[in-house]
Design an enzyme around this catalytic site. Structure first.
Site, PDB file in Angstrom:
ATOM      1  CG  ASN A 167       2.433   4.709   4.794  1.00 26.54           C
ATOM      2  OD1 ASN A 167       1.812   5.565   5.696  1.00 26.54           O
ATOM      3  ND2 ASN A 167       3.424   5.502   3.979  1.00 26.54           N
ATOM      4  NE  ARG A 219      -1.500   0.974 -17.747  1.00 29.55           N
ATOM      5  CZ  ARG A 219      -1.325   2.115 -17.472  1.00 29.55           C
ATOM      6  NH1 ARG A 219      -0.939   2.624 -16.248  1.00 29.55           N
ATOM      7  NH2 ARG A 219      -1.957   2.970 -18.072  1.00 29.55           N
ATOM      8  CG  MET A 260       7.116   3.030  -6.494  1.00 28.64           C
ATOM      9  SD  MET A 260       6.479   4.596  -6.017  1.00 28.64           S
ATOM     10  CE  MET A 260       7.550   5.802  -7.235  1.00 28.64           C
ATOM     11  CG  HIS A 274       0.902  12.348  -3.194  1.00 30.36           C
ATOM     12  ND1 HIS A 274       1.580  11.690  -4.086  1.00 30.36           N
ATOM     13  CD2 HIS A 274       1.138  13.661  -3.153  1.00 30.36           C
ATOM     14  CE1 HIS A 274       2.148  12.857  -4.632  1.00 30.36           C
ATOM     15  NE2 HIS A 274       2.001  13.759  -4.065  1.00 30.36           N
ATOM     16  CG  ASP A 289      -0.579  11.422  -6.962  1.00 29.69           C
ATOM     17  OD1 ASP A 289      -0.791  10.418  -6.448  1.00 29.69           O
ATOM     18  OD2 ASP A 289       0.451  11.690  -7.466  1.00 29.69           O
ATOM     19  CD  GLU A 322       3.714   9.578   3.924  1.00 27.94           C
ATOM     20  OE1 GLU A 322       3.560   8.280   3.553  1.00 27.94           O
ATOM     21  OE2 GLU A 322       4.393  10.450   3.429  1.00 27.94           O
TER      22      GLU A 322
HETATM   23  C1  GRF Z   1       5.221   7.323   1.052  1.00 25.01           C
HETATM   24  O1  GRF Z   1       5.894   8.631   1.222  1.00 25.01           O
HETATM   25  C2  GRF Z   1       4.036   7.418   0.362  1.00 25.01           C
HETATM   26  O2  GRF Z   1       3.189   8.667   0.807  1.00 25.01           O
HETATM   27  C3  GRF Z   1       4.377   7.299  -0.851  1.00 25.01           C
HETATM   28  O3  GRF Z   1       5.281   6.314  -1.070  1.00 25.01           O
HETATM   29  C4  GRF Z   1       6.104   6.413   0.393  1.00 25.01           C
HETATM   30  C5  GRF Z   1       5.867   5.008   0.728  1.00 25.01           C
HETATM   31  O4  GRF Z   1       6.721   5.055   1.899  1.00 25.01           O
HETATM   32  N1  GRF Z   1       3.162   7.238  -1.907  1.00 25.01           N
HETATM   33  P1  GRF Z   1       6.583   3.326   2.500  1.00 25.01           P
HETATM   34  O5  GRF Z   1       6.952   2.263   1.682  1.00 25.01           O
HETATM   35  O6  GRF Z   1       5.184   3.117   3.167  1.00 25.01           O
HETATM   36  O7  GRF Z   1       7.330   3.358   3.813  1.00 25.01           O
END
Ligand code: GRF
Length: 197
Positions: free
Chosen positions: A17, A68, A93, A112, A148, A177
């Protein structure tokens, strides 16, 4: 020259992405955003592409901070230091705390892999398959303290086939996406430029 919103992308993994957003900003001359910084919480694969495009990268490992708040203060300072105006989470993450989210209210967006509010959480594609629904998809939204759950910006539907595995379905969702995240960044950046929010 068009005004461009200074944007940071946060990643933890492959960064496809992120790559789509970087390419969109570079390919369209009048795109209202530019990617100035990529932050990862570990040595993520996607950092290589960002570096190859001469974009500043920074690893801020959550593991070296005692809590955090310290981790997020470091992130916040890095954003401020680079005059960042907007943040795109792209497979980042770590859950952001209310402290950072409130400081960057309406300035953090996320993608998401489900049609929110359905299938929140880390296993959205698997959960959609297990639920035996006929369709799923992806959603872009503003980030709020509740995971989310922020205001939805764009969604795209993807049909679930009888033959789908988690991998095949995730792949088709990912194509969508990349499209909606690019469109979302454009819409949000234009709205910031026009002082709409
Ligand atoms: C994607 O599926 C996004 O929707 C989710 O994590 C994944 C990330 O994929 N939040 P990338 O690292 O962008 O390939």
């Amino acid at each position: 020259m068009t005004e461009k919103i200074r944007t940071a992308i946060f990643i933890s993994g492959r960064g496809s992405n992120m790559q789509a957003l970087i390419n969109a900003c570079k390919e369209e001359e009048n795109f209202p955003a530019e990617i100035n910084l990529v932050i990862a919480n570990k040595n993520a694969m996607g950092l290589h592409f960002a570096e190859s495009q001469s974009i500043k990268t920074k690893i801020i490992s959550h593991e070296i901070f005692k809590n955090r708040l310290d981790f997020e203060q470091e992130i916040h300072q890095e954003l401020v230091k680079n005059n960042i105006q907007l943040v795109c989470l792209a497979g980042f993450m770590r859950i952001l705390s209310p402290w950072l989210v409130e400081k960057w209210e309406k300035r953090i967006i996320n993608i998401h892999p489900s049609l929110l509010p359905k299938f929140k959480g880390a296993n959205a594609v698997r959960d959609a398959l297990l639920a035996k629904t006929k369709k799923t998809g992806c959603t872009t939204h503003f980030v709020t303290a509740e995971v989310d759950s922020g205001l939805i910006i764009k969604q795209s539907e993807v049909a679930i086939l009888n033959t789908d595995t988690e991998e095949s379905l995730a792949k088709r969702i990912l194509t969508q996406e990349h499209l909606i995240y690019t469109e979302t960044l454009k819409i949000v950046a234009e709205n910031i430029i026009n002082n709409n929010f």
